[in-house]
Design a protein around this motif. Sequence first.
Motif, short mmCIF file in Angstrom:
data_model
loop_
_atom_site.label_atom_id
_atom_site.label_comp_id
_atom_site.label_asym_id
_atom_site.label_seq_id
_atom_site.Cartn_x
_atom_site.Cartn_y
_atom_site.Cartn_z
N ASN A 117 0.82 -1.21 0.00
CA ASN A 117 0.00 0.00 0.00
C ASN A 117 0.86 1.27 0.00
O ASN A 117 0.33 2.38 0.19
N SER A 118 2.16 1.07 -0.14
CA SER A 118 3.09 2.21 -0.14
C SER A 118 2.92 3.11 1.05
O SER A 118 2.82 4.33 0.94
N LEU A 119 2.86 2.53 2.21
CA LEU A 119 2.72 3.34 3.43
C LEU A 119 3.99 3.28 4.26
O LEU A 119 4.62 2.23 4.39
N GLU A 120 4.32 4.38 4.86
CA GLU A 120 5.42 4.46 5.84
C GLU A 120 6.66 3.69 5.38
O GLU A 120 7.24 2.91 6.12
N GLU A 121 7.14 3.98 4.16
CA GLU A 121 8.17 3.12 3.57
C GLU A 121 9.47 3.14 4.38
O GLU A 121 10.11 2.11 4.61
N LEU A 122 9.89 4.35 4.82
CA LEU A 122 11.16 4.41 5.57
C LEU A 122 11.04 3.67 6.88
O LEU A 122 11.94 2.95 7.30
N LYS A 123 9.85 3.84 7.55
CA LYS A 123 9.65 3.14 8.83
C LYS A 123 9.70 1.64 8.63
O LYS A 123 10.24 0.90 9.45
N LEU A 124 9.16 1.21 7.46
CA LEU A 124 9.17 -0.23 7.18
C LEU A 124 10.60 -0.73 7.12
O LEU A 124 10.97 -1.74 7.74
N LEU A 125 11.40 -0.02 6.33
CA LEU A 125 12.80 -0.45 6.18
C LEU A 125 13.48 -0.52 7.54
O LEU A 125 14.22 -1.45 7.85
N GLN A 126 13.19 0.50 8.33
CA GLN A 126 13.83 0.56 9.66
C GLN A 126 13.42 -0.65 10.47
O GLN A 126 14.25 -1.32 11.11
N THR A 127 12.13 -0.97 10.39
CA THR A 127 11.62 -2.09 11.19
C THR A 127 12.26 -3.39 10.74
O THR A 127 12.72 -4.21 11.56
N VAL A 128 12.33 -3.58 9.39
CA VAL A 128 12.95 -4.82 8.88
C VAL A 128 14.38 -4.93 9.40
O VAL A 128 14.81 -5.98 9.89
N LEU A 129 15.10 -3.83 9.31
CA LEU A 129 16.51 -3.85 9.71
C LEU A 129 16.63 -4.21 11.18
O LEU A 129 17.44 -5.06 11.56
N VAL A 130 15.79 -3.57 12.01
CA VAL A 130 15.87 -3.88 13.46
C VAL A 130 15.56 -5.35 13.68
O VAL A 130 16.24 -6.05 14.43
N LEU A 131 14.53 -5.83 12.98
CA LEU A 131 14.11 -7.22 13.16
C LEU A 131 15.23 -8.20 12.81
O LEU A 131 15.53 -9.14 13.55
N LEU A 132 15.94 -7.92 11.67
CA LEU A 132 16.96 -8.88 11.24
C LEU A 132 18.27 -8.74 12.00
O LEU A 132 19.01 -9.70 12.13
N THR A 133 18.54 -7.55 12.47
CA THR A 133 19.87 -7.39 13.09
C THR A 133 19.86 -7.74 14.56
O THR A 133 20.88 -8.14 15.11
N THR A 134 18.69 -7.62 15.26
CA THR A 134 18.75 -7.85 16.71
C THR A 134 18.81 -9.32 17.04
O THR A 134 19.40 -9.70 18.06
N ASN A 135 18.23 -10.16 16.23
CA ASN A 135 18.27 -11.60 16.57
C ASN A 135 18.20 -12.44 15.32
O ASN A 135 18.17 -11.91 14.21
N THR A 136 18.17 -13.74 15.49
CA THR A 136 18.18 -14.62 14.31
C THR A 136 16.89 -15.43 14.22
O THR A 136 16.88 -16.55 13.75
N VAL A 137 15.78 -14.86 14.71
CA VAL A 137 14.54 -15.69 14.68
C VAL A 137 13.95 -15.78 13.28
O VAL A 137 13.19 -16.68 12.98
#
Length: 1685
Positions: A117-137
């Motif tokens: 839906n092209s919403l909050e694109e930068l926030k999305l990227l930030q969230t993905v990055l936090v998700l992948l870098t903080t742990n390996t789940v």
Amino acid sequence: MSGTSSPEAVKKLLENMQGDLRGLSLECRKKFPPVKEAAESGIIKVKTIAALNSDILAALKENSSEVVQPFLMGCGTKEPKITQLCLAAIQRLMSHEVVSEAAAGNIINMLWQLMENSLEELKLLQTVLVLLTTNTVVHDEALSKAIVLCFRLHFTKDNITNNTAAATVRQVVTVVFERVVAEDERYKDTIDQPVAVQGNSNRRSVSTLKPCAKDAYMLFQDLCQLVNADAPYWLVGMTEMTRTFGLELLESVLNDFPQVFLQHQEFSFLLKERVCPLVIKLFSPNIKFRQGSSTSSSPAPVEKPYFPICMRLLRVVSVLIKQFYSLLVTECEIFLSLLVKFLDADKPQWLRAVAVESIHRLCVQPQLLRCFCQSYDMKQHSTKVFRDIVNALGSFIQSLFLVPSTGNTSATPNQTGSNASGNTGSAQTSPGVLGMGGGATVLPAFEYRGTWIPILNVTVQGSAKATYLEMLDKVEPPTIPEGYAMSVAFHCLLDLVRGITTMIEGELGEAETVSQTAAETTSLLTQSSEQQDLQSVSDQSEKELVSRAVWEEMVNACWCGLLAALSLLLDASTDEAATENILKAELTMAALCGRLGLVTSRDAFITAICKGSLPPHYALTVLNSTTAALSSKSYSIQGQSVQMISPSSESHQQVVAVGQPLALQPQGTVMLTSKNIQCMRTLLNLAHCHGAVLGTSWQLVLATLQHLVWILGLKPGVGGALKPGRAVEGPSTVLTTAVMTDLPVISNILSRLFESSQYLDDVSLHHLINALCSLSLEAMDMAYGNNKVCQHPNSRMREWGAEALTSLIKAGLTFSHDPPLSQNQRLQLLLLNPLKELSNISHPDIRIKQLECVLQILQSQGDSLGPGWPLVLGVMGAIRSDQGESLIRTAFQCLQLVVTDFLPTMPCTCLQIVVEVAGSFGLHNQELNISLTSIGLLWNISDYFFQRGEIIEKELNKEEAVLQKQAEEKGVMLNRPFHPASPFDCLWLCLYAKLGELCVDPRPAVRKSAGQTLFSTIGAHGTLLQHSTWHTVVWKVLFHLLDRVRESSTTADKEKIESGGGNILIHHSRDTAEKQWAETWVLTLAGVARIFNTRRYLLQPLGDFSQAWDVLLDHIRSAALSKNNEVSLAALKSFQEILQIVSPVRDSEKPDTPPAINVSVPVVVGTTTATSLGRSFMRTDSIGERIGRYSGSEPPVITDEIEDLNLWWAAWNSWYRIGSESTRPPVTCDKLTFIPSQPFLTALIQIFPALYQHIKTGFSMDDLQKLGVILHGAVSVPISSDASPFILPSYTEAVLTSLQEAVLTALDVLQKAICVGSESMQIMYPAIFDQLLAFVEFSCKPPQYGQLETKHIANAKYNQIQLFAPAEWVALNYVPFAERSLEVVVDLYQKTACHKAVVTEKVLQNIIKTLRIPLSLKYSCPSESTWKLAVSSLLKVLSIGLPVARQHASSGKFDSMWPELANTFEDFLFTKSTPPDNLSIQEFQKNESIDVEVVQLISTEILPYANFIPKEFVGQIMTMLNKGSIHSQSSSFTEAEIDIRMREEFSKVCFETLLQFSFSNKVTTPQEGYISRMALSVLLKRSQDVLHRYIEDERLSGKCPLPRQQVTEIIFVLKAVSTLIDSLKKTQPENVDANTWAQVIALYPTLVECITCSSSEVCSALKEALVPFKDFMHPPASKVQNGES
């Protein structure tokens, strides 16, 4: 973790979660009730979890799906505000790691929806990055979905989003691979069995991989798919992708995680199967594309190379080669071949540039290059990749020069090119100046056949920092600046050479040390030891063989290409630094080839350097043959033929030297540029540092150097050293300042080149010598017959000829002949003769060579020359004064060497030649230092004779006997200088004669040095001479020398010498030739006198000693009378020296000893002089014996006194002549009158006492008269006004000058001698008195010196004398002298008053007469002390003399004395001189007391003896006393002083004396009584008058006081009256006349009348006068009584 799991953090998290949920429920309250409810239940859920569980975080993670649910729902609302709140809350949960796998999946799905839906694109990227870098789940599908999400966001319309997404993708890809690394780290201890690799299925089974590795594998595989434009397997949902991005990601993974690919087979498989084919496929457009080929000709349109992709592909290739070479050997071969192809001229400029940059990256990794070489070049059917790379670089550089560059900037470089060439062209005209043309500095550049390529500073050496490989943001190919590709390629070459050589050299070094130790081990091993050691040793050597093969292959592969490229660049380089680098590369390669024993390549590099050092097209056979061999091989590089480019002749280099080519017929000139000089330095460097590996190339090197040396005009110097020739003949050689600074360095290295050959091993040395021999053979052909060549008109030809000849002679002498040379006399002379013949050639260059040869012969063969010595010495002696300083200096060096080292080894007959040669150097007037040093050498030689006396004497006597015999056989006289003396003495005499010649050299320093040396040698070593030889020494050496010196001194020039050559200042005492000769005269005279003094015991027995003595005295006299103060004074010193001789002991005093040893004193003298020189020298026989032996059979003649006396009288006569001539006043007086100096006169007079001791027995009155004249004359000599401050004492002290002291001493000596002498001598006393009294008169009348006008430093009391008034001459202050003389007179008179002579000669009268002068002058005396001393002296003399006079009264000898004495008293007591105004009252009283003393003397010594004294005299005395007692006032006094200045005390004493004399004596004659009565009545009458006048005046004046003087007068009268009455009372009454009493009493009434006076002083005097009258007051006596009595 502790940060997020600590209790506080957890508490905060719970609070924040609840807050977030509350906020969410508030936002959704109206619009989204379900969300609100979910949020509220969420709050309760969180609280419950917190309450129930101790480990809250773990519990949250378990329930995370439920906890996250409300936020996911919130995102579902698609309301921005709510979405942002929810995403933030979700990120907070992730960062605390309380998200489970399931929850993570849900979150990713929710994010995907938002993305779509092209919403909050930068926030999305930030969230993905936090998700992948903080742990390996997140794994597998979820991970791939998250990655795809990022990729999708990379291709949106929004630029910021795109860039952020790109960065996120890069980070995510890195994270995925980092997980693999971490996973491997965790499991590294559990070794799993490698699974057998199955067939090449496309999708390999990845079941064996662990989870993280599997993800990474899938990701990498899909990246390859995407770049290849295929569908991905794992990244489902990708919509688009760019190749450039894909390639960048591939490159970063390969670069950052090589270990993943190397450890896991699966990944390696991907590399081989997917990446490499992909790269090769993508490269194809670049390979097929040809620039400039028309598209129409090819069937299908060729795709154009695309810069961004091509550049990224090259980056990938670089990484693949660097990191995975070992995995991808075959593939790398393809890549490298491609790289090489990209350098082709028909490829676009940018492509060539990036290809060169890639190659540069490889060139800085020598180990990698080594691997290439091993893997490809050394395999049989493989491409020769390493060789191709190097050749490609070479042809690339070549193509840049040959093809005009087709860049965007093709127009401009040519302009700059032509401009720069113009610059350098102009620079040629003004050598040494950097051409500044066109307003710009010349850039460093390469220039070749009109193509000009600047050198850019692209990288630091050893690092490949690329420019265009880094332009990741450019889409269009960039414009490459002119010269960039060339500069990078140039650096590639340099780095390649540097890398290879350092690597190989290092390994070679290690290998050598290993093999050394191995060799040592092998030698240690014995048979019994285990084999394994040997095994390891052989392994070692095998290993070494392998590596050596690799090294050789590497060098063989690259040298041709390198050489071609470097030679071209060297030719084209216009920049010194670039040239330096190229030469360094060629040098290191040559050295490396040399070390590896690769002769061809070594020679090729050396040839290149040699050609670089010589001018273009220079005909040098050695080089041309080598180059021909090289250029016939043209190396084919992939079908392209690379020719060795011949040098371009129009190189725009600065010409720094022009010289002649070395050929038989010199034709034209050749030019050397600064680059040639640089190459020459490199060549020298090579020869120096790598001489050991040059082998046969020595010939190349030396031939080139020989030609260069010739062109530069360097000259061979001493010992073969080369030095820049200063003036080279002809205009042919021009050296600029630029090259002059280099030349000394170059010539220094050249000279040291052969010195460093001592470090070479035998083989290398052999090569060097071979090369030298072949060169010299050519040279010999050129220079036929050396001796002729030495006269060749061309100086350089002469020089090399001489060099060759001298080298041959040296070689001949050094050769170890079979009977050694020293025994084979003929051969030796044969060898040395040509050397001697060179002396006939006048060219100085040849002579220098000749002398250098001599020097070297001495240094090497000096000990074994033997019969060759005369020849060698002859060469040195043949140097003439006019032959230039350097020649003389070199010859002199040889001589110094001879004297210091070789005197003991040469035959004694040659010693005389040595003396002569040394003497001749002393006479050379070119270089003062040489002359002085040669005199030093003569001293050393004499010392040597002295030490080796015995041996030399024996040898010479032996030789003499042989010669004598030969002479007798021939019937001729033996002709030898100084013949009758023994040969050893002749040697000494030669030495003395040489030194004698030097003593009259025109240069003062030489004379001085020679003189000192001559007298030192005679003094120190003269004892060795035979007795008879001394005769020759005295007459032929010493007196001859004195004559010559005297003559030169008297005729020397008086002109002032301005300066001593150069800017040496000359002291004013040496600034004329005359003064300089004076010094020589002084030295010579002193030296001769010293010899006469110390060696008198040797000289006196010679028959003609007295003649010699007279000659010496004559010399002393002429020197003493010379008009030069220095000489004259020195002459007197010498005179003193010869007079201090102790006469030898007479026989009579030592009866027992035999006369032969009668020289005990001299023996001591002899030995001490020898030892004082620091070496005790005792011959086997004592000197006493030697003297005995010398004089033969009869004992030495012992001189008797008479002979001695004659000598002394000769001395006295000389002294008298010197004295009388020097003190005689000049007749005329002008500026130039010579007046002897004080020190001279002092010395002269001081000689007399010593002399007198020896002649006193015969000293007559006549002689005394002569002496007096001289003394008087000497004292009268004035001082020059310049010297006066030094000799004259300051006025306040009265001191005698040393001359005056000496004069008095002389008289003192005389007087003492007379005192103890015989009666006959005493007649001399009066003469001495006369002399002294004459001196006493000087106090008042200084002596005149001829007509000379002098100033008198007179009365010390009045210092108004100007010291430097116009008069040139100052008379001395004679007062102290006169006074001292007076004291002497008094003393002497006290001793001698009664002597007959003194009495008869009227000495006393003379003394009084003389004293009368100062006494009558009194205050007018120059010095006040004079008259005071005169008074006291008079009193002393009279106290002694008067009794004598009375004693001799009858004889009449003193009659004339009395009037003189009376006049003296009169003149003194009543002086006509007035006292000075400034005389103080105390002084006046003192002076008065002196007057009183005189009167007292009269009263005690004269008046009591009036009977023995002439009456006239007594009368005079009485008149005088009378005059004194009548008070005469002086008119000049002030009122206040009158009473004192009236000399009251004096008057009183006179009065008393008068009275006493009047009354005390019985009046013997009526006349006497009359005198005294007269005196009294006059006095009394005068008193009466004074009193009357006073009373009158007092009455008239009333209250006014009377004038002071009248008061004083009255007071005196009153005092006189009281005195008179006293005297009358003391006298016997019968002596007093009645008349007198009457007159006295008559005064009384007058006195009484004075009582009324007002003055108190008068009153007190009156009181004193009246009191005595009481004695007259008797009661009137009755006449009866009177009658009774």
